[in-house]
Design an enzyme around this catalytic site. Structure first.
Site, PDB file in Angstrom:
ATOM      1  N   CYS A  45      93.336  -0.405 132.885  1.00  0.00           N
ATOM      2  CA  CYS A  45      93.437  -0.725 130.839  1.00  0.00           C
ATOM      3  C   CYS A  45      93.811   0.865 130.921  1.00  0.00           C
ATOM      4  O   CYS A  45      94.035   1.021 129.804  1.00  0.00           O
ATOM      5  CB  CYS A  45      92.188  -0.695 131.251  1.00  0.00           C
ATOM      6  SG  CYS A  45      91.015  -2.499 132.072  1.00  0.00           S
TER       7      CYS A  45
HETATM    8  C1  BEZ Z   1      91.123  -1.398 135.908  1.00  0.00           C
HETATM    9  O1  BEZ Z   1      91.319  -1.615 134.951  1.00  0.00           O
HETATM   10  O2  BEZ Z   1      90.895   0.124 136.307  1.00  0.00           O
HETATM   11  C2  BEZ Z   1      89.861  -2.417 136.562  1.00  0.00           C
HETATM   12  C3  BEZ Z   1      89.401  -2.807 135.750  1.00  0.00           C
HETATM   13  C4  BEZ Z   1      88.313  -4.027 136.734  1.00  0.00           C
HETATM   14  C5  BEZ Z   1      87.950  -4.120 137.568  1.00  0.00           C
HETATM   15  C6  BEZ Z   1      89.778  -3.741 138.829  1.00  0.00           C
HETATM   16  C7  BEZ Z   1      90.038  -2.369 138.105  1.00  0.00           C
END
Ligand code: BEZ
Length: 217
Positions: A45
């Site tokens: 994210c």
């Molecule tokens: C991420 O944004 O890295 C992420 C968020 C939730 C689960 C897995 C990865």
């Protein structure tokens, strides 16, 4: 009920990193992208929000306003924004909704309980200036989105909303287009002064009309 293409995009008022926003007022006459991410302070994210901020000039060129969302609260968004700036080299320059009560996530069906019953999936909604839903994409949490693809799709959506064309596989801005089947050859002579190549009667290839001088929208 699930949202479908062509539906009115549900309106809402929500707390964001840029204050309280009414979605329709925020969009005004622009196109819009509403996208959710699963959680603040997560690696994928972080890269997505940084890259989206870097694309601001591209969104402006296309008259598109962007708004993000996660179910984390506002103070979490604000703290994480500092990390995004530090690690991605760009400050957030669009609002991110703090949807702790899941009001907007539920409205847009962004929580898919069989994937995760707490966090939003990676949803993307593109909304036209008429406030209708033009595109929906859903990615799982493990896969970051390709925001260059989202720009490409917006180019196609904007072009095909003005001209009687569709865009072929892997099309990008500047490539040849396809004359839609509902346009007769007689009508096409007027609409496409640059002409076309009829590979088949139903597969007529024409230069991208807004790049051809003298083509009316
Ligand atoms: C991420 O944004 O890295 C992420 C968020 C939730 C689960 C897995 C990865």
């Amino acid at each position: 009920m699930a949202i479908r293409l062509g539906d009115d995009a549900p309106n809402f008022t929500a707390e964001t990193t840029e204050g309280t926003i009414n979605f329709y007022d925020y969009l005004g006459d622009s196109w819009g992208i509403l996208f959710s991410h699963p959680k603040d302070y997560t690696p994928v994210c972080t890269t997505e929000l940084g890259y989206t901020a870097k694309l601001k000039p591209e969104f402006e060129k296309r008259n598109v306003k962007v708004i993000g969302l996660s179910v984390d609260p506002l103070d979490s968004h604000k703290g994480w924004a500092k990390d995004i700036e530090e690690t991605q080299g760009v400050a957030l320059n669009f609002p991110v909704i703090a949807d702790a009560d899941r009001k907007v996530s539920d409205l847009y069906d962004m929580i898919h309980p069989n994937a995760n019953d707490t966090f939003t999936v990676r949803s993307v909604y593109v909304v036209g200036p008429d406030k209708k839903v033009k595109l929906m994409i859903t990615y799982p949490a493990s896969t970051g989105r390709n925001f260059d693809e989202i720009l490409r799709v917006i180019d196609s959506l904007q072009l095909t909303s003005k001209y009687s064309v569709a865009t072929p596989v892997n099309w990008k801005d500047g490539d040849d287009c396809i004359i839609v089947p509902s346009v007769t050859d007689e009508q096409a002579k007027e609409k496409f002064p640059a002409g076309w190549n009829a590979v088949k009667p139903y597969l007529r290839i024409t230069p991208q009309p807004n790049k051809v001088k003298g083509t009316a929208a």
